[in-house]
Write a protein that holds these residues in place. Structure first.
Motif, PDB file in Angstrom:
ATOM      1  N   GLN A  67       0.818  -1.222   0.000  1.00 54.02           N
ATOM      2  CA  GLN A  67       0.000   0.000   0.000  1.00 54.02           C
ATOM      3  C   GLN A  67       0.852   1.274   0.000  1.00 54.02           C
ATOM      4  OE1 GLN A  67      -0.417  -2.689   1.776  1.00 54.02           O
ATOM      5  NE2 GLN A  67      -2.558  -3.086   2.353  1.00 54.02           N
ATOM      6  N   SER A  68       2.157   1.138   0.232  1.00 54.58           N
ATOM      7  CA  SER A  68       3.040   2.309   0.184  1.00 54.58           C
ATOM      8  C   SER A  68       3.122   2.891  -1.219  1.00 54.58           C
ATOM      9  CB  SER A  68       4.450   1.928   0.673  1.00 54.58           C
ATOM     10  OG  SER A  68       4.429   1.518   2.029  1.00 54.58           O
ATOM     11  N   GLN A  69       2.620   2.136  -2.216  1.00 54.61           N
ATOM     12  CA  GLN A  69       2.548   2.685  -3.576  1.00 54.61           C
ATOM     13  C   GLN A  69       1.709   3.958  -3.594  1.00 54.61           C
ATOM     14  OE1 GLN A  69       1.528  -0.045  -6.726  1.00 54.61           O
ATOM     15  NE2 GLN A  69       2.579  -1.745  -5.759  1.00 54.61           N
ATOM     16  N   GLU A  70       0.655   3.996  -2.762  1.00 52.29           N
ATOM     17  CA  GLU A  70      -0.204   5.183  -2.701  1.00 52.29           C
ATOM     18  C   GLU A  70       0.603   6.395  -2.234  1.00 52.29           C
ATOM     19  OE1 GLU A  70      -3.314   4.112  -0.039  1.00 52.29           O
ATOM     20  OE2 GLU A  70      -3.859   2.297  -1.151  1.00 52.29           O
ATOM     21  N   THR A  71       1.472   6.175  -1.254  1.00 48.18           N
ATOM     22  CA  THR A  71       2.315   7.253  -0.744  1.00 48.18           C
ATOM     23  C   THR A  71       3.259   7.751  -1.830  1.00 48.18           C
ATOM     24  OG1 THR A  71       2.212   6.184   1.418  1.00 48.18           O
ATOM     25  CG2 THR A  71       3.869   7.904   1.133  1.00 48.18           C
ATOM     26  N   LEU A  72       3.814   6.817  -2.597  1.00 46.75           N
ATOM     27  CA  LEU A  72       4.711   7.197  -3.685  1.00 46.75           C
ATOM     28  C   LEU A  72       3.958   7.958  -4.778  1.00 46.75           C
ATOM     29  CD1 LEU A  72       6.842   3.933  -3.958  1.00 46.75           C
ATOM     30  CD2 LEU A  72       7.664   6.192  -3.273  1.00 46.75           C
ATOM     31  N   ARG A  73       2.715   7.559  -5.051  1.00 50.95           N
ATOM     32  CA  ARG A  73       1.919   8.283  -6.055  1.00 50.95           C
ATOM     33  C   ARG A  73       1.649   9.713  -5.583  1.00 50.95           C
ATOM     34  NH1 ARG A  73       2.656   5.729 -10.768  1.00 50.95           N
ATOM     35  NH2 ARG A  73       2.171   3.513 -10.622  1.00 50.95           N
ATOM     36  N   THR A  74       1.445   9.890  -4.284  1.00 46.70           N
ATOM     37  CA  THR A  74       1.263  11.242  -3.743  1.00 46.70           C
ATOM     38  C   THR A  74       2.529  12.064  -3.945  1.00 46.70           C
ATOM     39  OG1 THR A  74      -0.288  10.428  -2.060  1.00 46.70           O
ATOM     40  CG2 THR A  74       0.724  12.577  -1.666  1.00 46.70           C
ATOM     41  N   ALA A  80       7.648  14.535  -7.783  1.00 41.93           N
ATOM     42  CA  ALA A  80       8.677  13.530  -8.038  1.00 41.93           C
ATOM     43  C   ALA A  80       8.498  12.931  -9.433  1.00 41.93           C
ATOM     44  CB  ALA A  80       8.625  12.432  -6.983  1.00 41.93           C
ATOM     45  N   ASP A  81       9.603  12.615 -10.087  1.00 36.98           N
ATOM     46  CA  ASP A  81       9.549  12.115 -11.469  1.00 36.98           C
ATOM     47  C   ASP A  81       9.216  10.630 -11.547  1.00 36.98           C
ATOM     48  OD1 ASP A  81      10.456  14.550 -12.996  1.00 36.98           O
ATOM     49  OD2 ASP A  81      12.138  14.334 -11.613  1.00 36.98           O
ATOM     50  N   ARG A  82       9.670   9.866 -10.586  1.00 39.75           N
ATOM     51  CA  ARG A  82       9.376   8.433 -10.548  1.00 39.75           C
ATOM     52  C   ARG A  82       9.517   7.918  -9.118  1.00 39.75           C
ATOM     53  NH1 ARG A  82      14.342   5.362 -11.075  1.00 39.75           N
ATOM     54  NH2 ARG A  82      16.102   6.730 -11.583  1.00 39.75           N
ATOM     55  N   GLY A  83       9.078   6.678  -8.907  1.00 39.41           N
ATOM     56  CA  GLY A  83       9.108   6.125  -7.562  1.00 39.41           C
ATOM     57  C   GLY A  83       9.758   4.763  -7.519  1.00 39.41           C
ATOM     58  N   ASN A 190      -2.581  16.680 -11.450  1.00 36.66           N
ATOM     59  CA  ASN A 190      -1.282  16.111 -11.068  1.00 36.66           C
ATOM     60  C   ASN A 190      -1.430  14.705 -10.498  1.00 36.66           C
ATOM     61  OD1 ASN A 190       0.245  18.287 -11.905  1.00 36.66           O
ATOM     62  ND2 ASN A 190       0.138  19.328  -9.933  1.00 36.66           N
ATOM     63  N   ILE A 191      -2.546  14.456  -9.806  1.00 39.60           N
ATOM     64  CA  ILE A 191      -2.816  13.100  -9.299  1.00 39.60           C
ATOM     65  C   ILE A 191      -2.979  12.132 -10.472  1.00 39.60           C
ATOM     66  CG2 ILE A 191      -4.502  11.660  -8.082  1.00 39.60           C
ATOM     67  CD1 ILE A 191      -5.046  14.069  -6.256  1.00 39.60           C
ATOM     68  N   MET A 192      -3.682  12.575 -11.515  1.00 36.19           N
ATOM     69  CA  MET A 192      -3.887  11.737 -12.699  1.00 36.19           C
ATOM     70  C   MET A 192      -2.564  11.503 -13.432  1.00 36.19           C
ATOM     71  SD  MET A 192      -6.975  11.089 -12.276  1.00 36.19           S
ATOM     72  CE  MET A 192      -7.231  10.117 -13.760  1.00 36.19           C
ATOM     73  N   LYS A 193      -1.717  12.548 -13.520  1.00 32.42           N
ATOM     74  CA  LYS A 193      -0.410  12.393 -14.167  1.00 32.42           C
ATOM     75  C   LYS A 193       0.477  11.427 -13.397  1.00 32.42           C
ATOM     76  CE  LYS A 193      -0.326  17.061 -16.160  1.00 32.42           C
ATOM     77  NZ  LYS A 193       0.293  18.408 -16.071  1.00 32.42           N
ATOM     78  N   ALA A 194       0.366  11.458 -12.048  1.00 30.62           N
ATOM     79  CA  ALA A 194       1.208  10.605 -11.211  1.00 30.62           C
ATOM     80  C   ALA A 194       0.925   9.129 -11.452  1.00 30.62           C
ATOM     81  CB  ALA A 194       0.985  10.945  -9.738  1.00 30.62           C
ATOM     82  N   LYS A 195      -0.303   8.802 -11.844  1.00 30.34           N
ATOM     83  CA  LYS A 195      -0.670   7.407 -12.087  1.00 30.34           C
ATOM     84  C   LYS A 195       0.080   6.819 -13.279  1.00 30.34           C
ATOM     85  CE  LYS A 195      -5.310   7.681 -10.087  1.00 30.34           C
ATOM     86  NZ  LYS A 195      -6.769   7.517 -10.319  1.00 30.34           N
ATOM     87  N   LYS A 196       0.565   7.704 -14.167  1.00 37.45           N
ATOM     88  CA  LYS A 196       1.264   7.237 -15.366  1.00 37.45           C
ATOM     89  C   LYS A 196       2.778   7.240 -15.209  1.00 37.45           C
ATOM     90  CE  LYS A 196      -2.431   8.952 -18.394  1.00 37.45           C
ATOM     91  NZ  LYS A 196      -2.762   9.849 -19.537  1.00 37.45           N
ATOM     92  N   LYS A 197       3.257   7.766 -14.091  1.00 43.34           N
ATOM     93  CA  LYS A 197       4.704   7.833 -13.884  1.00 43.34           C
ATOM     94  C   LYS A 197       5.260   6.474 -13.476  1.00 43.34           C
ATOM     95  CE  LYS A 197       4.963  12.760 -12.700  1.00 43.34           C
ATOM     96  NZ  LYS A 197       5.370  13.772 -11.685  1.00 43.34           N
ATOM     97  N   GLN A 198       6.537   6.274 -13.736  1.00 48.83           N
ATOM     98  CA  GLN A 198       7.201   4.993 -13.488  1.00 48.83           C
ATOM     99  C   GLN A 198       7.311   4.701 -12.000  1.00 48.83           C
ATOM    100  OE1 GLN A 198      11.054   4.731 -15.309  1.00 48.83           O
ATOM    101  NE2 GLN A 198      11.693   2.958 -14.106  1.00 48.83           N
ATOM    102  N   LEU A 199       6.951   3.477 -11.622  1.00 49.57           N
ATOM    103  CA  LEU A 199       7.093   3.037 -10.236  1.00 49.57           C
ATOM    104  C   LEU A 199       7.688   1.638 -10.237  1.00 49.57           C
ATOM    105  CD1 LEU A 199       4.456   3.497  -7.379  1.00 49.57           C
ATOM    106  CD2 LEU A 199       6.092   1.642  -7.421  1.00 49.57           C
ATOM    107  N   ASP A 200       8.924   1.520  -9.779  1.00 48.85           N
ATOM    108  CA  ASP A 200       9.615   0.231  -9.752  1.00 48.85           C
ATOM    109  C   ASP A 200       9.486  -0.404  -8.373  1.00 48.85           C
ATOM    110  OD1 ASP A 200      10.556   0.634 -12.384  1.00 48.85           O
ATOM    111  OD2 ASP A 200      12.176   1.893 -11.611  1.00 48.85           O
ATOM    112  N   THR A 201       9.380  -1.723  -8.355  1.00 47.00           N
ATOM    113  CA  THR A 201       9.265  -2.450  -7.087  1.00 47.00           C
ATOM    114  C   THR A 201      10.458  -3.382  -6.911  1.00 47.00           C
ATOM    115  OG1 THR A 201       6.844  -2.389  -7.201  1.00 47.00           O
ATOM    116  CG2 THR A 201       7.823  -3.982  -5.687  1.00 47.00           C
ATOM    117  N   LEU A 202      11.102  -3.271  -5.763  1.00 54.71           N
ATOM    118  CA  LEU A 202      12.229  -4.134  -5.406  1.00 54.71           C
ATOM    119  C   LEU A 202      11.894  -4.869  -4.116  1.00 54.71           C
ATOM    120  CD1 LEU A 202      15.074  -1.506  -5.938  1.00 54.71           C
ATOM    121  CD2 LEU A 202      14.394  -3.287  -7.552  1.00 54.71           C
TER     122      LEU A 202
END
Length: 249
Positions: A67-74, A80-83, A190-202
């Motif tokens: 669920q921390s993905q939500e925090t990164l989207r915020t 932020a450019d990516r998460g 900006n919330i809608m744009k954030a949904k399209k930004k890169q988010l990598d999971t490790l």
């Protein structure tokens, strides 16, 4: 310059927390969660550095549950450019978080790491300092003003005697105080744009980091209820009670 901003998912500051009946911790079931306010200030500052042209990329990173993905989207909605999410269900203590962040720093190679001075859930105020020690980077804590010039950063911090100004050579670690800035309002576009930004999971295993807890929580309890005050008829009675009952004078 690449800026890395760690963010933490915590219980929202407006929520009154409740201790679990078995006193093993705080009950977070069905509780509103949000970004740690000090980390929000860090994201805002990194975004402002990019808008000034001092930074070229802002990367938000979080360690914790899915669920921390939500925090990164915020964070990405703020600027932020990516998460990057280091996903784990394990209990993460400050040292484990610092080790995970060190591994991410070595992978991403940022020149500046800005993070909140503390998280409002555990109030540990340790992760930034531990990360600086692990990386052997200079650090400036409790920043109330940040200015980047060339290969150095000047940080103004509040101390008991007034203000202290430090100049650090990059790469460096900065932890943010409340008076550094006021985070912007996150707009719907900006919330809608954030949904399209890169988010990598490790995972911690991919980063070769052991996140096993070093400390054990024995008991969590609420502070004792504050007793009601009383009215005294005169100064002499007040002094007598302070001296003989409260024993503070």
């Amino acid at each position: 310059m690449k800026v890395l901003v760690p963010v933490k998912r915590v219980v929202d500051y407006n929520v009154k927390v409740r201790v679990k009946s078995d006193q093993s911790g705080v009950d977070i079931a069905n509780v509103k969660m949000s970004m740690n306010p000090f980390d929000e200030i860090a994201v805002e500052e990194a975004t402002r550095l990019k808008e000034k042209g001092a930074a070229t990329e802002v990367i938000a990173v979080s360690c914790g549950v899915a669920q921390s993905q939500e925090t990164l989207r915020t964070a990405m909605a703020i600027g932020a450019d990516r998460g990057v999410l280091v996903q784990t269900d394990a209990e993460l203590q400050p040292l484990a978080v610092a080790k995970l962040l060190k591994a991410v720093v070595e992978k991403e190679q940022p020149q500046l790491v800005i993070l909140g001075k503390q998280a409002i859930d555990d109030d540990a105020n340790q992760t930034g300092q531990m990360l600086a020690a692990l990386l052997d980077w200079p650090q400036a804590t409790f920043a109330s003003k940040v200015e980047v010039a060339g290969d150095s950063v000047t940080v103004t911090r509040e101390v008991d005697g007034g203000l202290e100004t430090l100049t650090l050579k990059l790469p460096a670690i900065i932890t943010t105080d409340l008076r550094l800035n006021e985070p912007r309002y996150v707009t719907l576009p900006n919330i809608m744009k954030a949904k399209k930004k890169q988010l990598d999971t490790l995972s911690p295993e991919e980063l070769s980091v052991d996140v096993a807890p070093r400390l054990k929580t024995l008991k969590v309890s609420e502070p004792p209820a504050r007793s009601a005050g009383i009215t005294v008829p005169d100064v002499a009675t007040l002094v007598d009670k302070l001296k003989n009952e409260a024993k503070v004078v």
